[in-house]
Design a protein around this motif. Structure first.
Motif, PDB file in Angstrom:
ATOM      1  N   ARG A  74       0.831  -1.218   0.000  1.00  0.00           N
ATOM      2  CA  ARG A  74       0.000   0.000   0.000  1.00  0.00           C
ATOM      3  C   ARG A  74       0.853   1.251   0.000  1.00  0.00           C
ATOM      4  O   ARG A  74       0.577   2.202  -0.727  1.00  0.00           O
ATOM      5  CB  ARG A  74      -0.925   0.006   1.213  1.00  0.00           C
ATOM      6  CG  ARG A  74      -2.047  -1.014   1.098  1.00  0.00           C
ATOM      7  CD  ARG A  74      -3.048  -0.780   2.149  1.00  0.00           C
ATOM      8  NE  ARG A  74      -3.683   0.510   1.821  1.00  0.00           N
ATOM      9  CZ  ARG A  74      -4.652   1.045   2.511  1.00  0.00           C
ATOM     10  NH1 ARG A  74      -5.117   0.441   3.572  1.00  0.00           N
ATOM     11  NH2 ARG A  74      -5.174   2.186   2.157  1.00  0.00           N
ATOM     12  N   ARG A  75       1.892   1.275   0.837  1.00  0.00           N
ATOM     13  CA  ARG A  75       2.771   2.455   0.899  1.00  0.00           C
ATOM     14  C   ARG A  75       3.465   2.683  -0.438  1.00  0.00           C
ATOM     15  O   ARG A  75       3.672   3.828  -0.844  1.00  0.00           O
ATOM     16  CB  ARG A  75       3.793   2.297   2.010  1.00  0.00           C
ATOM     17  CG  ARG A  75       3.197   2.466   3.380  1.00  0.00           C
ATOM     18  CD  ARG A  75       4.233   2.306   4.475  1.00  0.00           C
ATOM     19  NE  ARG A  75       3.601   2.419   5.771  1.00  0.00           N
ATOM     20  CZ  ARG A  75       3.983   1.758   6.847  1.00  0.00           C
ATOM     21  NH1 ARG A  75       5.023   0.945   6.797  1.00  0.00           N
ATOM     22  NH2 ARG A  75       3.352   1.920   7.988  1.00  0.00           N
ATOM     23  N   THR A  76       3.834   1.623  -1.124  1.00  0.00           N
ATOM     24  CA  THR A  76       4.467   1.750  -2.436  1.00  0.00           C
ATOM     25  C   THR A  76       3.491   2.328  -3.449  1.00  0.00           C
ATOM     26  O   THR A  76       3.823   3.263  -4.184  1.00  0.00           O
ATOM     27  CB  THR A  76       4.986   0.381  -2.916  1.00  0.00           C
ATOM     28  OG1 THR A  76       5.938  -0.110  -1.964  1.00  0.00           O
ATOM     29  CG2 THR A  76       5.648   0.495  -4.273  1.00  0.00           C
ATOM     30  N   ILE A  77       2.298   1.781  -3.492  1.00  0.00           N
ATOM     31  CA  ILE A  77       1.285   2.252  -4.452  1.00  0.00           C
ATOM     32  C   ILE A  77       0.957   3.717  -4.201  1.00  0.00           C
ATOM     33  O   ILE A  77       0.937   4.534  -5.128  1.00  0.00           O
ATOM     34  CB  ILE A  77       0.013   1.378  -4.378  1.00  0.00           C
ATOM     35  CG1 ILE A  77       0.323  -0.034  -4.891  1.00  0.00           C
ATOM     36  CG2 ILE A  77      -1.124   2.009  -5.169  1.00  0.00           C
ATOM     37  CD1 ILE A  77      -0.755  -1.053  -4.552  1.00  0.00           C
ATOM     38  N   SER A 101      -5.662  -0.846  -7.467  1.00  0.00           N
ATOM     39  CA  SER A 101      -6.743  -0.259  -6.687  1.00  0.00           C
ATOM     40  C   SER A 101      -7.284  -1.250  -5.659  1.00  0.00           C
ATOM     41  O   SER A 101      -7.524  -0.893  -4.504  1.00  0.00           O
ATOM     42  CB  SER A 101      -7.863   0.190  -7.621  1.00  0.00           C
ATOM     43  OG  SER A 101      -8.919   0.740  -6.889  1.00  0.00           O
ATOM     44  N   SER A 102      -7.452  -2.493  -6.069  1.00  0.00           N
ATOM     45  CA  SER A 102      -7.976  -3.491  -5.133  1.00  0.00           C
ATOM     46  C   SER A 102      -7.006  -3.756  -3.989  1.00  0.00           C
ATOM     47  O   SER A 102      -7.427  -3.967  -2.852  1.00  0.00           O
ATOM     48  CB  SER A 102      -8.323  -4.791  -5.857  1.00  0.00           C
ATOM     49  OG  SER A 102      -7.169  -5.455  -6.303  1.00  0.00           O
ATOM     50  N   LEU A 103      -5.712  -3.718  -4.271  1.00  0.00           N
ATOM     51  CA  LEU A 103      -4.733  -3.865  -3.200  1.00  0.00           C
ATOM     52  C   LEU A 103      -4.773  -2.683  -2.241  1.00  0.00           C
ATOM     53  O   LEU A 103      -4.596  -2.836  -1.040  1.00  0.00           O
ATOM     54  CB  LEU A 103      -3.315  -4.007  -3.776  1.00  0.00           C
ATOM     55  CG  LEU A 103      -2.965  -5.360  -4.370  1.00  0.00           C
ATOM     56  CD1 LEU A 103      -1.637  -5.282  -5.118  1.00  0.00           C
ATOM     57  CD2 LEU A 103      -2.902  -6.427  -3.298  1.00  0.00           C
ATOM     58  N   THR A 104      -5.007  -1.504  -2.789  1.00  0.00           N
ATOM     59  CA  THR A 104      -5.028  -0.294  -1.971  1.00  0.00           C
ATOM     60  C   THR A 104      -6.228  -0.269  -1.026  1.00  0.00           C
ATOM     61  O   THR A 104      -6.104   0.164   0.118  1.00  0.00           O
ATOM     62  CB  THR A 104      -5.059   0.960  -2.871  1.00  0.00           C
ATOM     63  OG1 THR A 104      -3.921   0.926  -3.732  1.00  0.00           O
ATOM     64  CG2 THR A 104      -5.009   2.234  -2.056  1.00  0.00           C
ATOM     65  N   SER A 135      -8.044  -2.964  -0.081  1.00  0.00           N
ATOM     66  CA  SER A 135      -8.246  -4.250   0.579  1.00  0.00           C
ATOM     67  C   SER A 135      -8.142  -4.123   2.097  1.00  0.00           C
ATOM     68  O   SER A 135      -7.347  -3.353   2.621  1.00  0.00           O
ATOM     69  CB  SER A 135      -7.200  -5.256   0.083  1.00  0.00           C
ATOM     70  OG  SER A 135      -7.289  -6.455   0.824  1.00  0.00           O
ATOM     71  N   LYS A 136      -8.946  -4.889   2.788  1.00  0.00           N
ATOM     72  CA  LYS A 136      -8.902  -4.954   4.252  1.00  0.00           C
ATOM     73  C   LYS A 136      -8.053  -6.125   4.725  1.00  0.00           C
ATOM     74  O   LYS A 136      -8.064  -6.469   5.904  1.00  0.00           O
ATOM     75  CB  LYS A 136     -10.310  -5.062   4.819  1.00  0.00           C
ATOM     76  CG  LYS A 136     -11.227  -3.929   4.439  1.00  0.00           C
ATOM     77  CD  LYS A 136     -10.671  -2.587   4.853  1.00  0.00           C
ATOM     78  CE  LYS A 136     -11.599  -1.483   4.444  1.00  0.00           C
ATOM     79  NZ  LYS A 136     -10.919  -0.364   3.832  1.00  0.00           N
ATOM     80  N   GLU A 137      -7.313  -6.733   3.827  1.00  0.00           N
ATOM     81  CA  GLU A 137      -6.472  -7.879   4.148  1.00  0.00           C
ATOM     82  C   GLU A 137      -5.518  -7.564   5.298  1.00  0.00           C
ATOM     83  O   GLU A 137      -5.384  -8.336   6.240  1.00  0.00           O
ATOM     84  CB  GLU A 137      -5.688  -8.284   2.901  1.00  0.00           C
ATOM     85  CG  GLU A 137      -4.752  -9.443   3.091  1.00  0.00           C
ATOM     86  CD  GLU A 137      -3.941  -9.728   1.834  1.00  0.00           C
ATOM     87  OE1 GLU A 137      -3.747 -10.913   1.534  1.00  0.00           O
ATOM     88  OE2 GLU A 137      -3.505  -8.768   1.168  1.00  0.00           O
ATOM     89  N   GLY A 138      -4.872  -6.412   5.227  1.00  0.00           N
ATOM     90  CA  GLY A 138      -3.917  -6.031   6.274  1.00  0.00           C
ATOM     91  C   GLY A 138      -4.589  -5.882   7.622  1.00  0.00           C
ATOM     92  O   GLY A 138      -4.062  -6.326   8.642  1.00  0.00           O
ATOM     93  N   LEU A 139      -5.762  -5.271   7.628  1.00  0.00           N
ATOM     94  CA  LEU A 139      -6.505  -5.118   8.876  1.00  0.00           C
ATOM     95  C   LEU A 139      -6.913  -6.484   9.417  1.00  0.00           C
ATOM     96  O   LEU A 139      -6.840  -6.729  10.621  1.00  0.00           O
ATOM     97  CB  LEU A 139      -7.733  -4.247   8.644  1.00  0.00           C
ATOM     98  CG  LEU A 139      -8.610  -3.986   9.858  1.00  0.00           C
ATOM     99  CD1 LEU A 139      -7.820  -3.295  10.967  1.00  0.00           C
ATOM    100  CD2 LEU A 139      -9.812  -3.150   9.452  1.00  0.00           C
ATOM    101  N   ASN A 140      -7.295  -7.374   8.539  1.00  0.00           N
ATOM    102  CA  ASN A 140      -7.659  -8.728   8.935  1.00  0.00           C
ATOM    103  C   ASN A 140      -6.484  -9.409   9.644  1.00  0.00           C
ATOM    104  O   ASN A 140      -6.640 -10.003  10.710  1.00  0.00           O
ATOM    105  CB  ASN A 140      -8.093  -9.534   7.710  1.00  0.00           C
ATOM    106  CG  ASN A 140      -8.579 -10.916   8.066  1.00  0.00           C
ATOM    107  OD1 ASN A 140      -9.194 -11.126   9.101  1.00  0.00           O
ATOM    108  ND2 ASN A 140      -8.299 -11.859   7.201  1.00  0.00           N
ATOM    109  N   TYR A 141      -5.311  -9.303   9.057  1.00  0.00           N
ATOM    110  CA  TYR A 141      -4.122  -9.902   9.680  1.00  0.00           C
ATOM    111  C   TYR A 141      -3.828  -9.270  11.031  1.00  0.00           C
ATOM    112  O   TYR A 141      -3.486  -9.960  11.989  1.00  0.00           O
ATOM    113  CB  TYR A 141      -2.903  -9.752   8.773  1.00  0.00           C
ATOM    114  CG  TYR A 141      -2.985 -10.516   7.487  1.00  0.00           C
ATOM    115  CD1 TYR A 141      -3.585 -11.772   7.417  1.00  0.00           C
ATOM    116  CD2 TYR A 141      -2.447  -9.992   6.318  1.00  0.00           C
ATOM    117  CE1 TYR A 141      -3.647 -12.469   6.235  1.00  0.00           C
ATOM    118  CE2 TYR A 141      -2.496 -10.691   5.125  1.00  0.00           C
ATOM    119  CZ  TYR A 141      -3.101 -11.931   5.098  1.00  0.00           C
ATOM    120  OH  TYR A 141      -3.148 -12.617   3.921  1.00  0.00           O
TER     121      TYR A 141
END
Length: 125
Positions: A66-69, A96-99, A101-107
Motif C-alpha cells: 500500500r505504501r508503495t502504491i 486499486s484493489s490492493l489499496t 483491501s482490508k487484508e492487512g486489517l484482517n491480519y
C-alpha cells in the motif's frame, strides 16, 4: 520513494513453514488432548505464537504494498502511461484493489486476538 526490495526466498519459506506448523498444531490439538492431555497447552502455544509471527509478517507485506502504491503515486502514473486500454484497466484494478483491501486489517486483528488469547490463558492458568 524508491520501490521496495523483495525479501530473500529463505524469509518467504521460513514464514510459510511457520504458518504451516501453526496450522498443523491447531489441527492436532483434539488428538493430543485425547491421547496426551498434558501436551495440549504447549502445542496450543506453539500454534498461537506461530500464527502471531505469520500474520504480523503478512500485515507488514500488505502495508509495504500500500505504501508503495500510494507513495509512488502509481495509480496516477498508470493513467498517464501508454499502455493499451485493457492493460491499463487490468493493472489499475489490481493496484486499486490492493489499496482498498482490508487484508492487512484482517491480519492485524487476528494477530491482536492471538496475543489477547495468550495473555488470557496466562492470566487464567
Amino acid at each position: 520513494m524508491t520501490p521496495p526490495k523483495e525479501v530473500p526466498p529463505y524469509v518467504i519459506y521460513g514464514f510459510f513453514f511457520t504458518g504451516l506448523m501453526s496450522s498443523i498444531c491447531f489441527r492436532v490439538l483434539p488428538i493430543a488432548n485425547h491421547l496426551w492431555p498434558e501436551s495440549f497447552r504447549p502445542i496450543w502455544y506453539v500454534g498461537v505464537i506461530g500464527y502471531c509471527l505469520f500474520f504480523l509478517y503478512r500485515y507488514r507485506i500488505t502495508l509495504k504494498r500500500r505504501r508503495t502504491i500510494i507513495g509512488m503515486n502509481l495509480l496516477s502514473k498508470l493513467k498517464a502511461d501508454t499502455l493499451g486500454t485493457d492493460d491499463r484497466e487490468a493493472i489499475r484494478y489490481i493496484l486499486s484493489s490492493l489499496t482498498v483491501s482490508k487484508e492487512g486489517l484482517n491480519y492485524l486483528i487476528i494477530f491482536v486476538l492471538s496475543v489477547v488469547a495468550i495473555a488470557a490463558d496466562l492470566a487464567l492458568g
